[in-house]
Design a protein around this motif. Structure first.
Motif, PDB file in Angstrom:
ATOM      1  N   SER A  60       3.770   7.834   3.465  1.00  0.00           N
ATOM      2  CA  SER A  60       3.217   8.825   3.494  1.00  0.00           C
ATOM      3  C   SER A  60       3.888   9.790   4.095  1.00  0.00           C
ATOM      4  O   SER A  60       3.823   9.784   5.675  1.00  0.00           O
ATOM      5  N   ALA A  61       3.732  10.915   2.907  1.00  0.00           N
ATOM      6  CA  ALA A  61       3.675  12.370   3.559  1.00  0.00           C
ATOM      7  C   ALA A  61       2.938  13.491   3.057  1.00  0.00           C
ATOM      8  O   ALA A  61       1.869  12.973   1.683  1.00  0.00           O
ATOM      9  N   TRP A  62       2.591  14.613   3.329  1.00  0.00           N
ATOM     10  CA  TRP A  62       1.157  15.210   3.005  1.00  0.00           C
ATOM     11  C   TRP A  62       2.428  16.524   2.429  1.00  0.00           C
ATOM     12  O   TRP A  62       2.547  17.066   3.316  1.00  0.00           O
ATOM     13  N   GLN A  63       2.388  17.469   1.657  1.00  0.00           N
ATOM     14  CA  GLN A  63       3.193  19.034   1.303  1.00  0.00           C
ATOM     15  C   GLN A  63       1.855  19.866   0.926  1.00  0.00           C
ATOM     16  O   GLN A  63       0.985  19.424   0.287  1.00  0.00           O
TER      17      GLN A  63
ATOM     18  N   THR B 195      -4.519  11.613  10.467  1.00  0.00           N
ATOM     19  CA  THR B 195      -5.255   9.842   9.758  1.00  0.00           C
ATOM     20  C   THR B 195      -5.432  10.722   8.673  1.00  0.00           C
ATOM     21  O   THR B 195      -7.041   9.294   7.924  1.00  0.00           O
ATOM     22  N   ASP B 196      -5.742  11.315   7.690  1.00  0.00           N
ATOM     23  CA  ASP B 196      -6.130  11.826   6.041  1.00  0.00           C
ATOM     24  C   ASP B 196      -5.618  11.023   5.325  1.00  0.00           C
ATOM     25  O   ASP B 196      -5.798  11.416   4.403  1.00  0.00           O
ATOM     26  N   GLY B 197      -4.552   9.933   5.572  1.00  0.00           N
ATOM     27  CA  GLY B 197      -3.648   9.189   4.908  1.00  0.00           C
ATOM     28  C   GLY B 197      -4.045   7.766   4.432  1.00  0.00           C
ATOM     29  O   GLY B 197      -5.084   7.429   4.242  1.00  0.00           O
ATOM     30  N   ALA B 198      -3.130   7.034   3.983  1.00  0.00           N
ATOM     31  CA  ALA B 198      -3.406   5.890   3.830  1.00  0.00           C
ATOM     32  C   ALA B 198      -3.637   4.897   5.104  1.00  0.00           C
ATOM     33  O   ALA B 198      -2.889   5.134   6.385  1.00  0.00           O
TER      34      ALA B 198
ATOM     35  N   SER C  78       1.841   4.257   8.978  1.00  0.00           N
ATOM     36  CA  SER C  78       2.270   4.227   9.757  1.00  0.00           C
ATOM     37  C   SER C  78       1.023   6.163   9.200  1.00  0.00           C
ATOM     38  O   SER C  78       0.645   5.826   8.448  1.00  0.00           O
ATOM     39  N   ASP C  79       0.946   6.704  10.564  1.00  0.00           N
ATOM     40  CA  ASP C  79       0.336   7.839  10.367  1.00  0.00           C
ATOM     41  C   ASP C  79       0.940   9.070   9.096  1.00  0.00           C
ATOM     42  O   ASP C  79       1.698   8.973   9.026  1.00  0.00           O
TER      43      ASP C  79
END
Length: 639
Positions: free
Chosen positions: A10-13, A97-100, A118-119
């Motif tokens: 996972s990634a955050w944009q 740590t804000d993802g899954a 994964s982080d």
């Protein structure tokens, strides 16, 4: 170890929605194609706009649990991946740590299979590594002590005794006290050389004990002469703290001789700054085995902390065995794809449970008492009660519309209803069993984060409000908590709660202790209202908060960044007006477990901030020194 068959990256944009967006990629690393499946994951960064996703169908969410399906007819061949994006988030992500935190697949045959996660990666901005949490540090006086004593006037020696032992005229109680601290040392440092011996040694020094009526119960005085050590103490707790100081001194000098020494002469005169020196642990979000609880209590004793605040219930699980209601620890602890409660943070395909039997509780309380640590139990009511409501559906008003309100964590209808008569019958029996298990004069009842609007769709609650002339959620909460306080008073116990207990009219201030967590100013406001206060602000003393702003630093961010330097320097008393300082009873660290999915994360987030708070609780302000603390903190025991 079995190889991973499926992995979710996972990634955050920052762009892609009001609070950015997630991009999820599921990799099929198995030898078989996937079709007709669903993907579930848990995350504190929640989806609040189900329509804001692309290449997937949002199916449902329960608090931190999310479930999606791929496009109709989609098949994922071995070695291939499926990518979808999710906007409409409740907040922006700030840390890795804000993802899954966990994930699993539900296959077409209804089987559930684990998915590795994964982080969270950061895209569209720089992913910064975490900085060093402590400087190198410097000690003026070369003594390894945590927390630093109130007064020390000692000269470092060139050597150190091999062991310390009780002088010939020592009482049985004094000898037992040495044995107890020696056992504590061996549990915390099993490879360490024993600092004490019960038998005399020609290479050691004797400890001469003297009980002094003019010293406080937690106070002690050490005098070093090179031939013997004199330990004066006010009561058993002070004697333990004095022996703990000696164990720290000799262990530091032995294992770090280039930095630390053992006193050859001089004195240490010591007593705590505050009477309440606490550490809280949330065991609802994640379950900690009894051995871990006991080790944490050992660590508290090593740092001279004297309160273990045990957060035993929350939305995620009810962990305390109540024999009158066995379903609390059968239905009320099980989380899983097909269990009474859906998976939450860190849970995946396999069901999880865990609770503390009454025999285990008694053993933990006894272990703590032997170390002069008081166990203060918490059952979190009326909010944060999803687990109790699942275990005992009769606690709900059956006429209340489902999902008529949501807690801040996203749980629907999660508060015990003050208008349901069974609520009070239930609590009476729970308190009856708790007072038999916990000798503490305090019982913590939570009282936090009841959603505004709770119970307003309950016909029973509306009727009660009309009869009692009550308007609104918080006035009804006050009505409820006043009844709870009466129950505790009748059982010889005092009510402790979070600062929201004061909402809506609050409860009587006499015999009530409130914990200020939302921000430091709340504590002063509570003191002005006449409440005794323990300061535990999230901005400084919540050990789940990230320790730096860097993306790769783990932890939460709602209260900002709590660096070890900030946690150490924070002075709760300094903000109190002089006339209110007597209302401030102490300080407390809080360990909330949303981010504590591994022993590694626990130790990284809790240390060195826990010993920093211990020093704030014990050491006078004028004796604190950040660089000295930074030099000594690496010697801390960890879980």
């Amino acid at each position: 170890m079995l190889p991973v068959s499926y992995r979710l990256e996972s990634a955050w944009q920052p762009e892609g929605g009001p609070h950015g967006r997630f991009t999820f990629t599921l990799f099929n690393l198995s030898d078989s194609p996937l079709s007709g499946f669903r993907l579930a994951y848990t995350s504190l960064t929640r989806v609040v706009d189900p329509a804001a996703c692309d290449n997937a169908t949002f199916l449902r969410r329960n608090a931190n649990f999310h479930e999606f399906a791929p496009p109709e007819g989609f098949a994922l061949a071995p070695g291939e991946n499926w990518t979808f994006t999710v906007g409409g988030l409740n907040r922006q992500a700030k840390h890795c740590t804000d993802g899954a935190k966990s994930a699993y697949l539900t296959l077409s045959d209804a089987r559930h299979v684990p998915v590795a996660v994964s982080d969270l990666r950061l895209e569209g901005a720089t992913s910064e590594p975490p900085p060093a949490r402590l400087p190198e540090g410097h000690v003026g006086l070369p003594f390894a002590l945590q927390p630093w004593p109130a007064k020390i006037d000692a000269v470092a020696g060139e050597g150190l005794p091999a062991v310390l032992f009780p002088a010939a005229n020592s009482s049985t109680e004094d000898i037992r006290a040495i044995s107890d601290v020696l056992a504590l040392f061996h549990r915390l440092f099993p490879a360490g050389h024993a600092p004490f011996s019960l038998a005399p040694s020609g290479q050691g020094q004797p400890i001469v004990f003297a009980k002094r009526g003019d010293l406080g119960v937690e106070a002690y005085r050490l005098a070093f002469s090179g031939r013997e050590i004199r330990l004066e103490y006010g009561a058993a707790a002070g004697r333990q703290y004095g022996l703990t100081t000696l164990a720290q001194l000799i262990d530091g000098a032995r294992n770090h001789a280039t930095k630390f020494r053992f006193p050859a002469a001089g004195t240490i005169v010591d007593q705590p700054r505050y009477g309440w020196r606490g550490c809280h642990l949330d065991v609802s979000r994640q379950f900690y085995p009894t051995a871990d609880i006991m080790r944490l209590i050992d660590i508290l004793a090593w740092f001279k902390l004297n309160i273990f605040h045990w957060h035993l219930t929350d939305d995620e699980a009810w962990r305390l065995e109540i024999r009158a209601y066995p379903t609390l620890t059968t239905l009320g602890v099980l989380r899983g794809p097909d269990e009474p409660m859906l998976p939450q943070l860190g849970n995946g395909a396999d069901p999880v449970g865990g609770f503390y039997s009454q025999e285990e509780v008694k053993a933990i309380v006894a272990h703590a008492a032997a170390l002069h640590v008081e166990v203060v139990p918490e059952i979190d009511i009326p909010g944060h009660s999803t687990a109790a409501l699942v275990a005992l559906p009769e606690l709900a008003d059956g006429q209340e519309a489902p999902e008529s309100y949501y807690s801040v964590q996203g749980y629907p209808n999660n508060a015990l209803n003050p208008a349901v008569p069974f609520t009070y019958e239930f609590l009476e029996k729970v308190f009856d069993e708790m007072v038999e298990l916990f000798p503490s004069q305090y019982i913590h009842v939570g009282g936090d984060e009841v959603a505004d609007g709770s119970w307003m769709a309950s016909p029973l609650a509306r009727k009660l409000m009309e009869e009692e002339g009550i308007s609104g959620t918080f006035a009804l909460q006050s009505y409820f908590l006043k009844k709870v306080k009466q129950m505790l008073t009748a059982r010889g116990r005092k009510l402790v709660g979070w600062n929201e207990v004061a909402h809506g009219g609050g409860v009587g201030t006499d015999g009530t202790l409130l914990m200020a967590w939302e921000n430091p100013k709340v504590g002063i406001e509570l003191a002005r209202e006449g409440y005794d206060v323990v300061m535990t602000p999230g901005q400084a003393y919540y050990l789940d908060m990230a320790q730096a702003e860097a993306w790769q630093e783990p932890g939460a961010s709602w209260a900002g960044t709590a660096t070890p330097a900030h946690t150490y320097a924070y002075e709760a008393e300094g903000e109190f007006p002089e006339e209110l300082k007597s209302r401030m009873k102490g300080v407390q660290a809080c360990i909330w477990s949303e981010h504590f999915l591994s022993r590694g994360y626990f130790n990284r987030l809790v240390f060195p901030r826990l010993p920093a708070i211990a020093e704030a609780a014990w050491t006078p302000k004028e004796q604190k020194n950040w660089l000295r603390f930074a030099a000594i903190a690496p010697l801390s025991p960890i879980l």
